[in-house]
Motif scaffolding. Structure first.
Motif, PDB file in Angstrom:
ATOM      1  N   THR A  50      54.797   7.667 -31.627  1.00 18.62           N
ATOM      2  CA  THR A  50      54.162   6.382 -31.340  1.00 18.62           C
ATOM      3  C   THR A  50      52.648   6.573 -31.366  1.00 18.62           C
ATOM      4  O   THR A  50      52.112   7.462 -30.695  1.00 18.62           O
ATOM      5  CB  THR A  50      54.588   5.837 -29.969  1.00 18.62           C
ATOM      6  N   VAL A  51      51.984   5.731 -32.142  1.00 24.11           N
ATOM      7  CA  VAL A  51      50.525   5.728 -32.191  1.00 24.11           C
ATOM      8  C   VAL A  51      50.037   4.450 -31.527  1.00 24.11           C
ATOM      9  O   VAL A  51      50.447   3.346 -31.915  1.00 24.11           O
ATOM     10  CB  VAL A  51      50.010   5.810 -33.639  1.00 24.11           C
ATOM     11  N   THR A  52      49.176   4.603 -30.513  1.00 24.52           N
ATOM     12  CA  THR A  52      48.675   3.456 -29.761  1.00 24.52           C
ATOM     13  C   THR A  52      47.153   3.418 -29.836  1.00 24.52           C
ATOM     14  O   THR A  52      46.489   4.430 -29.575  1.00 24.52           O
ATOM     15  CB  THR A  52      49.105   3.525 -28.286  1.00 24.52           C
ATOM     16  N   PHE A  53      46.628   2.241 -30.177  1.00 25.02           N
ATOM     17  CA  PHE A  53      45.178   2.035 -30.212  1.00 25.02           C
ATOM     18  C   PHE A  53      44.766   1.270 -28.967  1.00 25.02           C
ATOM     19  O   PHE A  53      45.263   0.170 -28.695  1.00 25.02           O
ATOM     20  CB  PHE A  53      44.784   1.260 -31.463  1.00 25.02           C
ATOM     21  N   HIS A  54      43.864   1.847 -28.166  1.00 23.10           N
ATOM     22  CA  HIS A  54      43.356   1.222 -26.948  1.00 23.10           C
ATOM     23  C   HIS A  54      41.933   0.738 -27.229  1.00 23.10           C
ATOM     24  O   HIS A  54      40.995   1.543 -27.252  1.00 23.10           O
ATOM     25  CB  HIS A  54      43.352   2.212 -25.779  1.00 23.10           C
ATOM     26  N   PRO A  55      41.732  -0.569 -27.460  1.00 24.09           N
ATOM     27  CA  PRO A  55      40.395  -1.078 -27.806  1.00 24.09           C
ATOM     28  C   PRO A  55      39.376  -0.814 -26.703  1.00 24.09           C
ATOM     29  O   PRO A  55      39.708  -0.846 -25.505  1.00 24.09           O
ATOM     30  CB  PRO A  55      40.626  -2.578 -28.007  1.00 24.09           C
ATOM     31  N   GLN A  56      38.141  -0.563 -27.102  1.00 25.11           N
ATOM     32  CA  GLN A  56      37.066  -0.298 -26.159  1.00 25.11           C
ATOM     33  C   GLN A  56      36.779  -1.493 -25.272  1.00 25.11           C
ATOM     34  O   GLN A  56      36.361  -1.354 -24.119  1.00 25.11           O
ATOM     35  CB  GLN A  56      35.789   0.092 -26.932  1.00 25.11           C
ATOM     36  N   ASP A  57      37.027  -2.715 -25.795  1.00 23.10           N
ATOM     37  CA  ASP A  57      36.716  -3.917 -25.016  1.00 23.10           C
ATOM     38  C   ASP A  57      37.778  -4.256 -23.979  1.00 23.10           C
ATOM     39  O   ASP A  57      37.680  -5.275 -23.290  1.00 23.10           O
ATOM     40  CB  ASP A  57      36.507  -5.110 -25.960  1.00 23.10           C
ATOM     41  N   GLY A  58      38.814  -3.420 -23.837  1.00 22.12           N
ATOM     42  CA  GLY A  58      39.836  -3.639 -22.828  1.00 22.12           C
ATOM     43  C   GLY A  58      40.926  -4.606 -23.217  1.00 22.12           C
ATOM     44  O   GLY A  58      41.807  -4.908 -22.395  1.00 22.12           O
ATOM     45  N   SER A  59      40.907  -5.100 -24.432  1.00 20.31           N
ATOM     46  CA  SER A  59      41.962  -6.016 -24.872  1.00 20.31           C
ATOM     47  C   SER A  59      43.281  -5.263 -25.038  1.00 20.31           C
ATOM     48  O   SER A  59      43.346  -4.042 -24.917  1.00 20.31           O
ATOM     49  CB  SER A  59      41.558  -6.699 -26.184  1.00 20.31           C
ATOM     50  N   LYS A  60      44.339  -6.008 -25.342  1.00 19.54           N
ATOM     51  CA  LYS A  60      45.686  -5.459 -25.361  1.00 19.54           C
ATOM     52  C   LYS A  60      45.824  -4.324 -26.384  1.00 19.54           C
ATOM     53  O   LYS A  60      45.413  -4.457 -27.533  1.00 19.54           O
ATOM     54  CB  LYS A  60      46.681  -6.572 -25.699  1.00 19.54           C
ATOM     55  N   PRO A  61      46.422  -3.206 -25.968  1.00 18.88           N
ATOM     56  CA  PRO A  61      46.637  -2.099 -26.909  1.00 18.88           C
ATOM     57  C   PRO A  61      47.608  -2.490 -28.024  1.00 18.88           C
ATOM     58  O   PRO A  61      48.468  -3.363 -27.847  1.00 18.88           O
ATOM     59  CB  PRO A  61      47.234  -0.994 -26.030  1.00 18.88           C
ATOM     60  N   LEU A  62      47.480  -1.835 -29.140  1.00 17.12           N
ATOM     61  CA  LEU A  62      48.362  -2.054 -30.285  1.00 17.12           C
ATOM     62  C   LEU A  62      49.114  -0.760 -30.570  1.00 17.12           C
ATOM     63  O   LEU A  62      48.506   0.315 -30.618  1.00 17.12           O
ATOM     64  CB  LEU A  62      47.549  -2.466 -31.516  1.00 17.12           C
ATOM     65  N   SER A  63      50.454  -0.856 -30.774  1.00 24.53           N
ATOM     66  CA  SER A  63      51.263   0.339 -30.974  1.00 24.53           C
ATOM     67  C   SER A  63      52.124   0.232 -32.221  1.00 24.53           C
ATOM     68  O   SER A  63      52.567  -0.865 -32.595  1.00 24.53           O
ATOM     69  CB  SER A  63      52.173   0.594 -29.761  1.00 24.53           C
ATOM     70  N   VAL A  64      52.353   1.376 -32.833  1.00 24.21           N
ATOM     71  CA  VAL A  64      53.305   1.496 -33.938  1.00 24.21           C
ATOM     72  C   VAL A  64      54.201   2.680 -33.624  1.00 24.21           C
ATOM     73  O   VAL A  64      53.713   3.762 -33.281  1.00 24.21           O
ATOM     74  CB  VAL A  64      52.583   1.736 -35.285  1.00 24.21           C
ATOM     75  N   THR A  65      55.530   2.485 -33.704  1.00 29.51           N
ATOM     76  CA  THR A  65      56.497   3.521 -33.340  1.00 29.51           C
ATOM     77  C   THR A  65      57.320   3.935 -34.550  1.00 29.51           C
ATOM     78  O   THR A  65      57.524   3.147 -35.476  1.00 29.51           O
ATOM     79  CB  THR A  65      57.420   3.014 -32.220  1.00 29.51           C
ATOM     80  N   GLY A  66      57.799   5.162 -34.511  1.00 25.80           N
ATOM     81  CA  GLY A  66      58.683   5.640 -35.559  1.00 25.80           C
ATOM     82  C   GLY A  66      57.970   6.341 -36.691  1.00 25.80           C
ATOM     83  O   GLY A  66      58.556   6.548 -37.763  1.00 25.80           O
ATOM     84  N   LEU A  67      56.727   6.735 -36.488  1.00 23.55           N
ATOM     85  CA  LEU A  67      55.966   7.388 -37.547  1.00 23.55           C
ATOM     86  C   LEU A  67      56.267   8.887 -37.602  1.00 23.55           C
ATOM     87  O   LEU A  67      56.582   9.517 -36.585  1.00 23.55           O
ATOM     88  CB  LEU A  67      54.468   7.204 -37.323  1.00 23.55           C
TER      89      LEU A  67
END
Length: 318
Positions: A50-67
């Motif tokens: 699972t790769v998760t991007f945590h934005p610097q501005d504190g908005s909702k993280p985005l994830s992609v699973t199964g890579l």
């Protein structure tokens, strides 16, 4: 990048090998960028990563699973590249090559859009390695912008000036700030400090004479007979060539004895273990020999650790 400079060939924290090693131990891998952080970890269902991007501005993280590890690595590399491209271009010594005929170097200084050129040479009067910066690849006298002793601190002074120009067009030509930079005179500074180290050594009761050679960066010292002691082979040490490597915590000593040469390595006091560079030496000093300690203290008092010390007992001087 907030993790510092990243060599895209070897030291990037998102390289596949380091990622696989970390994930095998269950440790997440994180890449920090100016836009936020990218985290790679094992998927909870055990299927891929699972790769998760945590934005610097504190908005909702985005994830992609199964890579796969390769896909996760590619995602992190792409985000790192985007971050690099969004940063202001910085000047650097981007390319250089050695001139095999005389051992000098020449190359390019650039921010990716503007270019300066450099070459090195040895000053025939002082022996210092000089670096000239030019606005033309021809590198003639009429295209020289500045010159200085080739030294990392002086290189940084040039690059910092280029990176802080109010008008990017002022990187060369009349009125360019690089033409009025006050570079360090390294050879003169070393010569003055080396001379002071020699004077400090002369205050020691075992010292007969001492002088400093700036070209060789060597402190030449004559000591009273018996000062250097005996070798492990029970032969008198007649002279000692000491190579000081304080940045790496070790030194080496080549003794000339009545039974031939002997090479020692040693760590400076306070350093644990043995540096890799001297681990294969036939003899290792457990601590600095008694004759070397006061000489090191004299250099420290003068604020100058020369690269070399040549210590000779007085009856070995022709």
């Amino acid at each position: 990048m907030t993790d510092g400079a990243m060599d895209k060939n070897t030291n990037h924290p998102a390289t596949l090998l380091s990622m696989k090693d970390a994930l095998e131990s269950g440790t997440p891998v994180t890449l920090k960028t100016t836009a936020g952080s990218v985290e790679t970890r094992r998927a909870r269902n055990g299927q891929g990563l699972t790769v998760t991007f945590h934005p610097q501005d504190g908005s909702k993280p985005l994830s992609v699973t199964g890579l796969t590890p390769e896909q996760a690595d590619a995602v992190k590399w792409m985000l790192g590249a985007v971050d690099d491209c969004s940063s202001p271009p910085r000047w650097s010594f981007a390319y250089d090559e050695e001139n095999g005929r005389d051992g000098t170097f020449r190359g390019v200084v650039t921010d990716g859009e503007r270019f300066l050129f450099f070459r090195t040479w040895e000053d025939p009067d002082t022996g210092a390695e000089m670096r000239g910066i030019y606005n033309s690849i021809l590198m003639g006298d009429d295209t020289e912008e500045c010159r200085y002793e080739a030294d990392p601190e002086n290189d940084s002074l040039l690059l910092d000036c280029l990176d802080s120009l109010e008008d990017p067009r002022d990187y060369c030509g009349d009125g360019s700030p690089i033409q009025t930079l006050e570079f360090r005179d390294i050879l003169r500074e070393n010569s003055e400090a080396g001379g002071e180290a020699a004077r400090e050594c002369l205050l020691l009761p075992q010292t007969v004479s001492a002088s400093y050679d700036a070209r060789r960066d060597c402190l030449d010292i004559v000591v009273r007979n018996g000062t250097l002691g005996e070798s492990p082979r029970h032969a008198r040490n007649e002279s000692a060539s000491v190579h000081l490597c304080p940045d790496f915590g070790y030194y080496t000593v080549l003794y000339q004895t009545g039974r031939g040469p002997l090479t020692f390595g040693g760590m400076f006091d306070g350093n644990d273990g043995v540096a890799e560079e001297i681990s294969g030496y036939p003899f290792i000093h457990e601590k600095e020999p008694e004759w070397l300690v006061p000489l090191l203290e004299a250099c420290q008092k003068a604020g100058r650790d020369p690269s070399w010390m040549k210590v000779v007992e007085e009856d070995q001087i022709p």
